[in-house]
Design a protein around this motif. Structure first.
Motif, PDB file in Angstrom:
ATOM      1  N   MET A   6       0.801  -1.223   0.000  1.00 22.17           N
ATOM      2  CA  MET A   6       0.000   0.000   0.000  1.00 22.17           C
ATOM      3  C   MET A   6       0.838   1.280   0.000  1.00 22.17           C
ATOM      4  O   MET A   6       0.367   2.329  -0.428  1.00 22.17           O
ATOM      5  CB  MET A   6      -0.968  -0.001   1.186  1.00 22.17           C
ATOM      6  CG  MET A   6      -1.978  -1.144   1.118  1.00 22.17           C
ATOM      7  SD  MET A   6      -2.849  -1.286  -0.464  1.00 22.17           S
ATOM      8  CE  MET A   6      -3.928   0.107  -0.381  1.00 22.17           C
ATOM      9  N   ASN A   7       2.070   1.210   0.478  1.00 20.98           N
ATOM     10  CA  ASN A   7       2.931   2.402   0.489  1.00 20.98           C
ATOM     11  C   ASN A   7       3.803   2.503  -0.753  1.00 20.98           C
ATOM     12  O   ASN A   7       4.599   3.427  -0.873  1.00 20.98           O
ATOM     13  CB  ASN A   7       3.793   2.433   1.748  1.00 20.98           C
ATOM     14  CG  ASN A   7       2.958   2.769   2.970  1.00 20.98           C
ATOM     15  OD1 ASN A   7       2.129   3.673   2.930  1.00 20.98           O
ATOM     16  ND2 ASN A   7       3.146   2.040   4.039  1.00 20.98           N
ATOM     17  N   ALA A   8       3.651   1.564  -1.669  1.00 20.39           N
ATOM     18  CA  ALA A   8       4.423   1.595  -2.916  1.00 20.39           C
ATOM     19  C   ALA A   8       3.826   2.622  -3.871  1.00 20.39           C
ATOM     20  O   ALA A   8       2.629   2.885  -3.844  1.00 20.39           O
ATOM     21  CB  ALA A   8       4.420   0.224  -3.572  1.00 20.39           C
ATOM     22  N   PRO A   9       4.661   3.188  -4.727  1.00 22.42           N
ATOM     23  CA  PRO A   9       4.119   4.092  -5.738  1.00 22.42           C
ATOM     24  C   PRO A   9       3.345   3.297  -6.788  1.00 22.42           C
ATOM     25  O   PRO A   9       3.700   2.152  -7.093  1.00 22.42           O
ATOM     26  CB  PRO A   9       5.356   4.736  -6.343  1.00 22.42           C
ATOM     27  CG  PRO A   9       6.465   3.784  -6.086  1.00 22.42           C
ATOM     28  CD  PRO A   9       6.117   3.073  -4.815  1.00 22.42           C
ATOM     29  N   PRO A  10       2.282   3.877  -7.331  1.00 23.52           N
ATOM     30  CA  PRO A  10       1.506   3.176  -8.364  1.00 23.52           C
ATOM     31  C   PRO A  10       2.354   2.733  -9.550  1.00 23.52           C
ATOM     32  O   PRO A  10       2.045   1.734 -10.183  1.00 23.52           O
ATOM     33  CB  PRO A  10       0.460   4.212  -8.785  1.00 23.52           C
ATOM     34  CG  PRO A  10       0.293   5.074  -7.589  1.00 23.52           C
ATOM     35  CD  PRO A  10       1.665   5.145  -6.969  1.00 23.52           C
ATOM     36  N   SER A  11       3.439   3.444  -9.829  1.00 25.43           N
ATOM     37  CA  SER A  11       4.285   3.077 -10.967  1.00 25.43           C
ATOM     38  C   SER A  11       4.909   1.695 -10.802  1.00 25.43           C
ATOM     39  O   SER A  11       5.353   1.100 -11.772  1.00 25.43           O
ATOM     40  CB  SER A  11       5.387   4.128 -11.181  1.00 25.43           C
ATOM     41  OG  SER A  11       6.202   4.221 -10.028  1.00 25.43           O
ATOM     42  N   VAL A  22      -1.291   7.163 -17.224  1.00 27.83           N
ATOM     43  CA  VAL A  22      -1.600   5.781 -16.843  1.00 27.83           C
ATOM     44  C   VAL A  22      -2.556   5.770 -15.657  1.00 27.83           C
ATOM     45  O   VAL A  22      -3.542   5.037 -15.641  1.00 27.83           O
ATOM     46  CB  VAL A  22      -0.309   4.989 -16.530  1.00 27.83           C
ATOM     47  CG1 VAL A  22      -0.624   3.648 -15.905  1.00 27.83           C
ATOM     48  CG2 VAL A  22       0.514   4.801 -17.792  1.00 27.83           C
ATOM     49  N   LEU A  23      -2.296   6.615 -14.657  1.00 29.19           N
ATOM     50  CA  LEU A  23      -3.181   6.692 -13.494  1.00 29.19           C
ATOM     51  C   LEU A  23      -4.572   7.160 -13.898  1.00 29.19           C
ATOM     52  O   LEU A  23      -5.579   6.625 -13.440  1.00 29.19           O
ATOM     53  CB  LEU A  23      -2.621   7.665 -12.454  1.00 29.19           C
ATOM     54  CG  LEU A  23      -1.750   7.075 -11.368  1.00 29.19           C
ATOM     55  CD1 LEU A  23      -1.195   8.171 -10.480  1.00 29.19           C
ATOM     56  CD2 LEU A  23      -2.492   6.060 -10.540  1.00 29.19           C
ATOM     57  N   LYS A  52       0.184   9.191  -5.055  1.00 24.01           N
ATOM     58  CA  LYS A  52       1.620   8.929  -4.933  1.00 24.01           C
ATOM     59  C   LYS A  52       1.892   7.554  -4.325  1.00 24.01           C
ATOM     60  O   LYS A  52       2.989   7.041  -4.399  1.00 24.01           O
ATOM     61  CB  LYS A  52       2.295   9.988  -4.059  1.00 24.01           C
ATOM     62  CG  LYS A  52       2.103  11.404  -4.551  1.00 24.01           C
ATOM     63  CD  LYS A  52       2.908  11.665  -5.791  1.00 24.01           C
ATOM     64  CE  LYS A  52       2.805  13.125  -6.177  1.00 24.01           C
ATOM     65  NZ  LYS A  52       2.572  13.350  -7.570  1.00 24.01           N
ATOM     66  N   LYS A  53       0.861   6.977  -3.701  1.00 24.31           N
ATOM     67  CA  LYS A  53       0.964   5.652  -3.089  1.00 24.31           C
ATOM     68  C   LYS A  53      -0.292   4.869  -3.437  1.00 24.31           C
ATOM     69  O   LYS A  53      -1.362   5.452  -3.667  1.00 24.31           O
ATOM     70  CB  LYS A  53       1.108   5.754  -1.570  1.00 24.31           C
ATOM     71  CG  LYS A  53       2.388   6.453  -1.147  1.00 24.31           C
ATOM     72  CD  LYS A  53       2.512   6.501   0.339  1.00 24.31           C
ATOM     73  CE  LYS A  53       3.829   7.187   0.706  1.00 24.31           C
ATOM     74  NZ  LYS A  53       4.024   7.235   2.146  1.00 24.31           N
ATOM     75  N   LYS A  55      -2.233   3.218  -1.604  1.00 26.23           N
ATOM     76  CA  LYS A  55      -3.340   3.413  -0.669  1.00 26.23           C
ATOM     77  C   LYS A  55      -4.158   4.648  -1.022  1.00 26.23           C
ATOM     78  O   LYS A  55      -5.332   4.733  -0.668  1.00 26.23           O
ATOM     79  CB  LYS A  55      -2.843   3.464   0.774  1.00 26.23           C
ATOM     80  CG  LYS A  55      -1.959   4.632   1.114  1.00 26.23           C
ATOM     81  CD  LYS A  55      -1.482   4.505   2.542  1.00 26.23           C
ATOM     82  CE  LYS A  55      -0.457   5.549   2.901  1.00 26.23           C
ATOM     83  NZ  LYS A  55       0.037   5.335   4.261  1.00 26.23           N
ATOM     84  N   GLN A  56      -3.593   5.588  -1.765  1.00 25.32           N
ATOM     85  CA  GLN A  56      -4.358   6.762  -2.190  1.00 25.32           C
ATOM     86  C   GLN A  56      -5.379   6.391  -3.270  1.00 25.32           C
ATOM     87  O   GLN A  56      -6.426   7.036  -3.377  1.00 25.32           O
ATOM     88  CB  GLN A  56      -3.427   7.867  -2.660  1.00 25.32           C
ATOM     89  CG  GLN A  56      -2.633   8.465  -1.494  1.00 25.32           C
ATOM     90  CD  GLN A  56      -1.541   9.394  -1.961  1.00 25.32           C
ATOM     91  OE1 GLN A  56      -0.711   9.024  -2.784  1.00 25.32           O
ATOM     92  NE2 GLN A  56      -1.557  10.599  -1.425  1.00 25.32           N
ATOM     93  N   ILE A  57      -5.104   5.365  -4.045  1.00 27.17           N
ATOM     94  CA  ILE A  57      -6.086   4.873  -5.006  1.00 27.17           C
ATOM     95  C   ILE A  57      -7.258   4.267  -4.229  1.00 27.17           C
ATOM     96  O   ILE A  57      -8.420   4.538  -4.531  1.00 27.17           O
ATOM     97  CB  ILE A  57      -5.457   3.849  -5.978  1.00 27.17           C
ATOM     98  CG1 ILE A  57      -4.442   4.568  -6.884  1.00 27.17           C
ATOM     99  CG2 ILE A  57      -6.535   3.142  -6.798  1.00 27.17           C
ATOM    100  CD1 ILE A  57      -3.645   3.650  -7.775  1.00 27.17           C
ATOM    101  N   GLY A  58      -6.947   3.480  -3.207  1.00 27.66           N
ATOM    102  CA  GLY A  58      -8.005   2.936  -2.353  1.00 27.66           C
ATOM    103  C   GLY A  58      -8.801   4.046  -1.680  1.00 27.66           C
ATOM    104  O   GLY A  58     -10.032   3.959  -1.577  1.00 27.66           O
ATOM    105  N   GLY A  59      -8.119   5.089  -1.261  1.00 34.43           N
ATOM    106  CA  GLY A  59      -8.793   6.223  -0.643  1.00 34.43           C
ATOM    107  C   GLY A  59      -9.748   6.911  -1.610  1.00 34.43           C
ATOM    108  O   GLY A  59     -10.850   7.320  -1.215  1.00 34.43           O
ATOM    109  N   ALA A  60      -9.348   7.025  -2.869  1.00 37.87           N
ATOM    110  CA  ALA A  60     -10.220   7.641  -3.880  1.00 37.87           C
ATOM    111  C   ALA A  60     -11.474   6.792  -4.098  1.00 37.87           C
ATOM    112  O   ALA A  60     -12.575   7.336  -4.276  1.00 37.87           O
ATOM    113  CB  ALA A  60      -9.462   7.826  -5.197  1.00 37.87           C
ATOM    114  N   ILE A  61     -11.311   5.478  -4.058  1.00 29.44           N
ATOM    115  CA  ILE A  61     -12.463   4.583  -4.213  1.00 29.44           C
ATOM    116  C   ILE A  61     -13.407   4.751  -3.020  1.00 29.44           C
ATOM    117  O   ILE A  61     -14.618   4.904  -3.195  1.00 29.44           O
ATOM    118  CB  ILE A  61     -12.003   3.119  -4.356  1.00 29.44           C
ATOM    119  CG1 ILE A  61     -11.234   2.941  -5.678  1.00 29.44           C
ATOM    120  CG2 ILE A  61     -13.192   2.165  -4.274  1.00 29.44           C
ATOM    121  CD1 ILE A  61     -10.500   1.620  -5.790  1.00 29.44           C
ATOM    122  N   ILE A  62     -12.859   4.759  -1.817  1.00 27.52           N
ATOM    123  CA  ILE A  62     -13.687   4.942  -0.618  1.00 27.52           C
ATOM    124  C   ILE A  62     -14.379   6.297  -0.651  1.00 27.52           C
ATOM    125  O   ILE A  62     -15.574   6.410  -0.348  1.00 27.52           O
ATOM    126  CB  ILE A  62     -12.840   4.778   0.659  1.00 27.52           C
ATOM    127  CG1 ILE A  62     -12.427   3.308   0.806  1.00 27.52           C
ATOM    128  CG2 ILE A  62     -13.604   5.266   1.890  1.00 27.52           C
ATOM    129  CD1 ILE A  62     -11.396   3.059   1.876  1.00 27.52           C
TER     130      ILE A  62
END
Length: 73
Positions: A6-11, A22-23, A52-53, A55-62
């Motif tokens: 979860m702390n990894a960059p999406p790249s 891509v994002l 940037k991580k 977990k921020q994609i998960g946060g956007a979904i939530i």
């Protein structure tokens, strides 16, 4: 199954010449995925642009679910 840090960059998981594009395109992939399509997930391309991580994609979904009246626990 791939473990996603979860702390990894999406790249680390999403490949392409332009990480921002891509994002942004990944929003459509999520919206049309088996996991979210039946819920009507409606992420806009810009909703993921600043992630940037992972977990921020998960946060956007939530955030989308909560702003559309869902209770996320």
């Amino acid at each position: 199954m791939t473990h996603i840090e979860m702390n990894a960059p999406p790249s680390d998981y999403l490949k392409g010449d332009d990480p921002v594009k891509v994002l942004r395109a990944f929003a459509a992939v999520l919206n049309n995925s088996n996991e979210f399509e039946s819920d009507g997930l409606g992420l806009a391309p810009g909703d993921l642009g600043g992630a940037k991580k992972m977990k921020q994609i998960g946060g956007a979904i939530i955030d989308w679910y909560e702003s559309n009246g869902w209770i996320v626990t």
